[in-house]
Design an enzyme around this catalytic site. Sequence first.
Site, short mmCIF file in Angstrom:
data_model
loop_
_atom_site.label_atom_id
_atom_site.label_comp_id
_atom_site.label_asym_id
_atom_site.label_seq_id
_atom_site.Cartn_x
_atom_site.Cartn_y
_atom_site.Cartn_z
N ASN A 119 0.82 -1.20 0.00
CA ASN A 119 0.00 0.00 0.00
C ASN A 119 0.86 1.26 0.00
O ASN A 119 2.08 1.21 0.18
CB ASN A 119 -0.91 -0.02 1.23
CG ASN A 119 -2.11 -0.92 1.02
OD1 ASN A 119 -3.14 -0.51 0.52
ND2 ASN A 119 -1.97 -2.19 1.42
N HIS A 155 -0.24 -4.31 9.59
CA HIS A 155 -1.28 -3.28 9.57
C HIS A 155 -0.67 -1.88 9.58
O HIS A 155 0.53 -1.71 9.82
CB HIS A 155 -2.23 -3.51 10.74
CG HIS A 155 -3.15 -4.67 10.52
ND1 HIS A 155 -4.25 -4.59 9.70
CD2 HIS A 155 -3.13 -5.95 10.99
CE1 HIS A 155 -4.88 -5.75 9.68
NE2 HIS A 155 -4.20 -6.60 10.45
N ALA A 192 -2.05 -4.18 18.46
CA ALA A 192 -1.79 -2.81 18.02
C ALA A 192 -1.02 -2.05 19.09
O ALA A 192 -1.29 -2.18 20.29
CB ALA A 192 -3.10 -2.10 17.71
N ILE A 197 10.26 -6.70 21.97
CA ILE A 197 11.71 -6.60 22.22
C ILE A 197 12.37 -7.97 22.37
O ILE A 197 13.59 -8.05 22.48
CB ILE A 197 12.00 -5.75 23.47
CG1 ILE A 197 11.41 -6.39 24.71
CG2 ILE A 197 11.48 -4.33 23.29
CD1 ILE A 197 11.81 -5.69 26.02
N LYS A 212 4.09 -9.35 25.52
CA LYS A 212 4.27 -10.67 26.10
C LYS A 212 3.09 -11.55 25.71
O LYS A 212 2.02 -11.05 25.33
CB LYS A 212 4.37 -10.58 27.62
CG LYS A 212 3.15 -10.01 28.31
CD LYS A 212 3.36 -9.94 29.82
CE LYS A 212 2.12 -9.37 30.51
NZ LYS A 212 2.30 -9.32 31.99
N ARG A 215 -2.19 -15.31 25.38
CA ARG A 215 -2.89 -16.59 25.29
C ARG A 215 -2.40 -17.35 24.07
O ARG A 215 -1.79 -16.78 23.17
CB ARG A 215 -4.41 -16.40 25.22
CG ARG A 215 -4.89 -15.63 24.00
CD ARG A 215 -6.41 -15.49 24.02
NE ARG A 215 -6.91 -14.68 22.92
CZ ARG A 215 -7.17 -15.13 21.71
NH1 ARG A 215 -6.95 -16.41 21.42
NH2 ARG A 215 -7.63 -14.31 20.77
#
Length: 219
Positions: A119, A155, A192, A197, A212, A215
């Site tokens: 894009n 995104h 988002a 790191i 982190k 789930r």
Amino acid sequence: MEKIVFLGKGNNALSMFIEITLVKYNGNVEITIVKNQDFDSDIPFLPNGVVARELMFGEYDFPKLKQYNIGVNLPVTKRKVYEFFLANGSVNYDLYRKLISTDSAIATSVKMGNGVVINPGVVLAPFSYLGNLVTINRNVSVGHHTLIGDFTTLHPGANVAGHCKIGKGVTIGMGANVVDGVSIGENSVIGAGSLVIKDIPANVVAYGFPAKKIRTIIA
């Protein structure tokens, strides 16, 4: 007249891809959408005067030409659409064409597979590599020597630094940042605005500052 066929039930991403196509070919393009789901029209935006023909897969004769792309954005959906049309139309990777915005900055040493969508506002640094059917949304940057696997979607506003390894089917959310040398395993989702790191394993949802594991994704 250029011809491009978008496969799969579209959404806002499809309208965005159509816009790139029209700019790239100065409006001199014939657009067909072949769906593998319901027939109801779901194109939320078409520029004035542009007609996109919509068909179900049983109504379309698949020519063995490099004229296809996938009109959806999420990696899991892209994979399902690809597998469906591979099985039902023999549309393999070799028949997908790249769709690259003219408003992007791509180093000459970048390599990419087929069916890639890039894009406007995207920056791809030298020696980065994109796999097949990767979607890079607006204002994304990808650092040097970074590898991005098939079906992955970045995104808007995401930044991936150099020497990273992004597995197949990964989703990197809007505005997320991935620092140098990090690996993200297949099918994982980065939320988002996250800051990644350290390495993220496959098949997990991870987000936060720093990111982190939250789930596991169960297929």
